[in-house]
Design a protein around this motif. Structure first.
Motif, PDB file in Angstrom:
ATOM      1  N   ALA A  35       0.831  -1.204   0.000  1.00 15.53           N
ATOM      2  CA  ALA A  35       0.000   0.000   0.000  1.00 15.53           C
ATOM      3  C   ALA A  35       0.864   1.252   0.000  1.00 15.53           C
ATOM      4  O   ALA A  35       2.028   1.231   0.408  1.00 15.53           O
ATOM      5  N   TRP A  36       0.258   2.332  -0.475  1.00  9.89           N
ATOM      6  CA  TRP A  36       0.874   3.662  -0.427  1.00  9.89           C
ATOM      7  C   TRP A  36       0.064   4.552   0.512  1.00  9.89           C
ATOM      8  O   TRP A  36      -1.176   4.585   0.444  1.00  9.89           O
ATOM      9  N   TYR A  37       0.803   5.268   1.345  1.00  8.52           N
ATOM     10  CA  TYR A  37       0.201   6.233   2.261  1.00  8.52           C
ATOM     11  C   TYR A  37       0.802   7.604   1.980  1.00  8.52           C
ATOM     12  O   TYR A  37       1.926   7.715   1.473  1.00  8.52           O
ATOM     13  N   ARG A  38       0.084   8.629   2.344  1.00 12.64           N
ATOM     14  CA  ARG A  38       0.570  10.004   2.190  1.00 12.64           C
ATOM     15  C   ARG A  38       0.392  10.743   3.513  1.00 12.64           C
ATOM     16  O   ARG A  38      -0.639  10.617   4.175  1.00 12.64           O
ATOM     17  N   GLN A  39       1.415  11.515   3.848  1.00 11.49           N
ATOM     18  CA  GLN A  39       1.304  12.419   4.989  1.00 11.49           C
ATOM     19  C   GLN A  39       1.572  13.829   4.516  1.00 11.49           C
ATOM     20  O   GLN A  39       2.705  14.159   4.134  1.00 11.49           O
ATOM     21  N   ALA A  40       0.528  14.629   4.513  1.00 12.83           N
ATOM     22  CA  ALA A  40       0.661  16.028   4.119  1.00 12.83           C
ATOM     23  C   ALA A  40       1.119  16.848   5.320  1.00 12.83           C
ATOM     24  O   ALA A  40       0.931  16.438   6.469  1.00 12.83           O
ATOM     25  N   PRO A  41       1.713  17.991   5.069  1.00  8.50           N
ATOM     26  CA  PRO A  41       2.191  18.833   6.179  1.00  8.50           C
ATOM     27  C   PRO A  41       1.076  19.151   7.173  1.00  8.50           C
ATOM     28  O   PRO A  41       0.002  19.600   6.787  1.00  8.50           O
ATOM     29  N   GLY A  42       1.313  18.861   8.453  1.00 12.60           N
ATOM     30  CA  GLY A  42       0.346  19.161   9.488  1.00 12.60           C
ATOM     31  C   GLY A  42      -0.830  18.222   9.564  1.00 12.60           C
ATOM     32  O   GLY A  42      -1.772  18.464  10.327  1.00 12.60           O
ATOM     33  N   LYS A  43      -0.795  17.139   8.794  1.00 16.91           N
ATOM     34  CA  LYS A  43      -1.931  16.208   8.782  1.00 16.91           C
ATOM     35  C   LYS A  43      -1.486  14.795   9.122  1.00 16.91           C
ATOM     36  O   LYS A  43      -0.297  14.480   9.072  1.00 16.91           O
ATOM     37  N   GLN A  44      -2.449  13.960   9.450  1.00 24.60           N
ATOM     38  CA  GLN A  44      -2.142  12.565   9.732  1.00 24.60           C
ATOM     39  C   GLN A  44      -1.899  11.797   8.440  1.00 24.60           C
ATOM     40  O   GLN A  44      -2.383  12.179   7.372  1.00 24.60           O
ATOM     41  N   ARG A  45      -1.173  10.734   8.574  1.00 23.76           N
ATOM     42  CA  ARG A  45      -0.930   9.871   7.415  1.00 23.76           C
ATOM     43  C   ARG A  45      -2.237   9.209   6.992  1.00 23.76           C
ATOM     44  O   ARG A  45      -3.026   8.766   7.841  1.00 23.76           O
ATOM     45  N   GLU A  46      -2.458   9.127   5.684  1.00 21.35           N
ATOM     46  CA  GLU A  46      -3.695   8.548   5.169  1.00 21.35           C
ATOM     47  C   GLU A  46      -3.394   7.568   4.046  1.00 21.35           C
ATOM     48  O   GLU A  46      -2.409   7.719   3.317  1.00 21.35           O
ATOM     49  N   LEU A  47      -4.258   6.592   3.905  1.00 17.88           N
ATOM     50  CA  LEU A  47      -4.117   5.604   2.843  1.00 17.88           C
ATOM     51  C   LEU A  47      -4.467   6.243   1.505  1.00 17.88           C
ATOM     52  O   LEU A  47      -5.498   6.900   1.365  1.00 17.88           O
ATOM     53  N   VAL A  48      -3.616   6.018   0.526  1.00 17.69           N
ATOM     54  CA  VAL A  48      -3.862   6.508  -0.835  1.00 17.69           C
ATOM     55  C   VAL A  48      -4.371   5.372  -1.713  1.00 17.69           C
ATOM     56  O   VAL A  48      -5.374   5.508  -2.408  1.00 17.69           O
ATOM     57  N   ALA A  49      -3.665   4.243  -1.692  1.00 22.84           N
ATOM     58  CA  ALA A  49      -4.053   3.103  -2.523  1.00 22.84           C
ATOM     59  C   ALA A  49      -3.426   1.845  -1.949  1.00 22.84           C
ATOM     60  O   ALA A  49      -2.365   1.897  -1.318  1.00 22.84           O
ATOM     61  N   ALA A  50      -4.094   0.714  -2.191  1.00 18.45           N
ATOM     62  CA  ALA A  50      -3.590  -0.568  -1.716  1.00 18.45           C
ATOM     63  C   ALA A  50      -3.871  -1.626  -2.762  1.00 18.45           C
ATOM     64  O   ALA A  50      -4.819  -1.509  -3.555  1.00 18.45           O
ATOM     65  N   ILE A  51      -3.025  -2.670  -2.745  1.00 15.83           N
ATOM     66  CA  ILE A  51      -3.207  -3.767  -3.688  1.00 15.83           C
ATOM     67  C   ILE A  51      -2.898  -5.076  -2.967  1.00 15.83           C
ATOM     68  O   ILE A  51      -1.897  -5.180  -2.253  1.00 15.83           O
TER      69      ILE A  51
END
Length: 124
Positions: A35-51
């Motif tokens: 899976a890929w996760y993203r953490q934007a500045p000042g935000k919690q890490r979130e799931l982007v996509a999974a396989i």
């Protein structure tokens, strides 16, 4: 015993594309979900996509229609093709790998592994 390394992040203009790669290495016996996760500045890490290992995919609402996740099992690699990038896609993209591996004592175990992340910056 298992290393996960991401690459492909860079500065790109809005509307552009990037392809991220994530390679798992070590004494890996089986790779399950990736899976890929993203953490934007000042935000919690979130799931982007999974396989899954059967190539079943899922995406966040923001990624649907613009991003495509794929994997190469022989290379123990997962990719994230990102098109039509927007400024809100900016963040550190990290790869998560669910794998079965063996340690130095040949004990077999299953765990989740994270890479260090790769920075994606989208300028508007």
């Amino acid at each position: 015993q298992v290393q996960v390394v991401e690459s492909g992040g860079e500065l790109v203009q809005a509307g552009g594309s990037l392809r991220l790669s994530c390679v798992a290495s070590g004494r890996i016996l089986t790779v399950n979900d990736m899976a890929w996760y993203r953490q934007a500045p000042g935000k919690q890490r979130e799931l982007v996509a999974a396989i899954s290992s059967e190539d079943s995919t899922k995406y966040s609402d923001s990624a649907k229609g613009r991003f495509t996740i794929s994997r190469d099992n022989a290379k123990k690699t997962v990719y994230l093709q990102m098109n039509n990038l927007k400024s809100q896609d900016t963040g550190v993209y990290s790869c998560n790998v669910d794998a079965v591996a063996a340690d130095d004592t040949n004990t077999i175990f299953r765990d989740l592994y994270w890479g260090q992340g790769t920075q994606v910056t989208v300028s508007s």
